[in-house]
Design an enzyme around this catalytic site. Sequence first.
Site: not given
Lengths: 255, 580
Positions: B500-501
Amino acid sequence: MADDDNPNNQSSEKERFDSSRRRFVKNTGMVVGGVAGGSLLGGFFTDQFLDDTGTKEKENGKQPIDYIEARMFFKHKKDFDVLNHATERIFPEDESGPGAIELGVPYYIDKQLAGDWGKNTEMYMQSPFQDDEIPLKREDVFLQGVRKINEASKNKFEDDFKNLEKGEQIEVLQLLENDDVDMELIRASDFFESLKSAVMEGCYSDPIYGGNKNMEGWKMKEYPGVQMSHRSNLEKEEFIAMEPKSLKDYMDIEN
Amino acid sequence: MPKKMDKVDVVTVGVGWTGGIIAAELTKAGYKVVGLEKGGERSINDYRYDRNELKYSARGEMMQNLNDNTITYRNNLDQKAKPVRNKNSLVLGTGTGGGGSHWAAQAHRYFSYDFEIRSKTIERYGKDKIPKGMIIKDWGITYDELEPYYDRMEKTMGTSGEKDPLADERSDAYPTPANKLPPSMKLFRKATESLGYHPFVRPTGIASEKYENPDGKTIQACQFCAFCVNYGCDWGAKADPNITVIPTAKETGNFDLRTHAEVKRILYDGNKATGVLYVDTRTGQEYEQPADVVSLTSFIFNNVRLLLLSEIGEPYNPKSGNGLIGKHFVDHHFEPVTRGFFEDEKFNNYIGSGGLGVCFTDFGADNFDHSDVDFLNGGQIEIQMGGNAPISNNPVPEGTPTWGEEFKKQSLKYYNKYLDISFKMATLSFEDQYMDLDPVYKDSSGDPLIRCTYDFTDDYRAKSEFLQNKCVDVLEEMGADKIEKHGLPDHFDGSFIFQHNGGGAVMGDDPEDSFVNNYSQTWDMDNLFVIGASSFPQFGMTNPTLTVGALTYRASEGIIEYLENGGGQLAKATTKHQRT
């Protein structure tokens, strides 16, 4: 929700496990009619008998030879002896069940080190390595590590690690855990962390890897292994203990 | 010399959710699409017989190996970055489906507040509420504008769930009903209701009953087998590009999927992209693939790295504040856990799925008054049950040794006698947190790795502490006998474990502070689309995939419009000033 979405429709686990004969009876009772999920069609529709696996007694009462219990990575028995005793101190036999040795953990670790994992093939290993990074492959870490354990044992108790009393062995391992032992290019505590983690893997991975022998690790933990479905148990209020199943059971469902 | 291939309408770099959606929508519209995927091809048949924790969870079978390419990270501008060497610390999907194959399938929408966070914060609290260094911004799209695309993505996936009572309006119900709940979650629901909160069953791209999506693809009903996160679903119950959009694209006859195809550069001439340069990783042969539209559809690290390596856009410089590429980097989410041990209860903790959960957002978005707290946005508090696997779950009360007799005794005792309450937190962007090319470390072909500069901020810490105290209240109400807070470490430690970036090529309506418009089309080159969470100016509370999918459906409409109308910008810029 229709019941036929459940591939097991398992009304009773006990009916499906005949412990006296140490065999699973697969009576999956799955409903035919296009409800089965993508890749798992096939052999659930039949009753099948699976032999138990591993090293348990055969019907004539003799212990079979377990040919996987030989060393792939550790050439010297002396090093492997240290590993044996260290893993048992980390996960000892007690009233709840077997310890690391009986579960096959040392052979599990030996086989892992002999393969890709021991050679860090999935890791980025390009230099430069900074001060707190570990430039070593796992095979080097573990070999150096068990030798350091024995060295520390000799320094403190003037004997090989395998000959020490339990309490003394624990004291030696604590020296590593607390970084009171010097290792080359790695902190002793980092090696000890890796060792603990490998022991957990050996206790609880599928028996296919040589540890968790006869699923005894899972049985102690009341972990059911590879079940087709838990759908019908999702809402149950009480704890449901099941005889665990392994990948071998799972694969043999479908021939 | 690269071998030159025939020109196509669209080339996608990566074939996961974003590449798969672009491929499906464009090929259905009759356009020829080439999908270039660095990894191999996967189908549901490859997931069979592999319910194996060691292989998938501990060793990351579905994740990219790091031996020839990784990322580096540091906490601040004064540090030397270190490479993330171990696969357990960097989850990157590979192969067709990418991260969309091994994901947890938690599928929350963002709130209308998230898309207009800057203006809504100033409107309610004044400009001074935004602390120095924080660079949150509006997306250039509102929730209402994105809503139809959210609905489309939910229908592609067969999403099951219950509407969050505090969330924005929906045009339709979830395509499949909310999951049934195990006793632990009913306990959570009851406790949070009695505390006055608004719990709901988590929406997830895991169908609760057999479902056929709008493209005619079937999603099966979840069996809660617990081999879910880190695995492909062998039952076909978890939405995955490999059972939805990729086969949809293939069936049109217009999709040319090429695997083991690693894109090295985006090619361009003036202000038009002309195609991509890629290499077959098996043979080493280089190819040039010309296309009318180039669509970057890989994970953010690769999207942003390709822009930087191809020298497209201006790299962000945190000292001068100039440049856009790499700016707005965030890592979502380090999840501090609050753990409750129960002496008299025993739960079937081995049951679960990646999306099985109950949540509430009373302390999220702008659902509560932030006047007296030192942070913006907030978090979603939740209980989730992925199904506790035995290698990685050895719960012992604090103070218990981590090995030996007592460890064994306690870890066996509590394995089915504990529950974790966690939260997902909005991660906001700051001026000194960004991505650029690492000056030292390189991949096996000599190209620099991407470098992340990131640490926990005061906003993040205050939010985390606030939310964790709420979790303690919930566990007390649930009747836990012993409650432990496992909080944030001192600094971000390089654990990129959720894939999750966000940020690096962000969205907006002003080319001065955004690199793409709300069709994910770049302002600089109108035939280059950069799609994915790289366009998020900051993260909302929850996981990114549903929002990424919605933005991708919108991008696919934009690309079709672009091709039909012979080019041009699809969105109007709010400033006339065009960067060069």
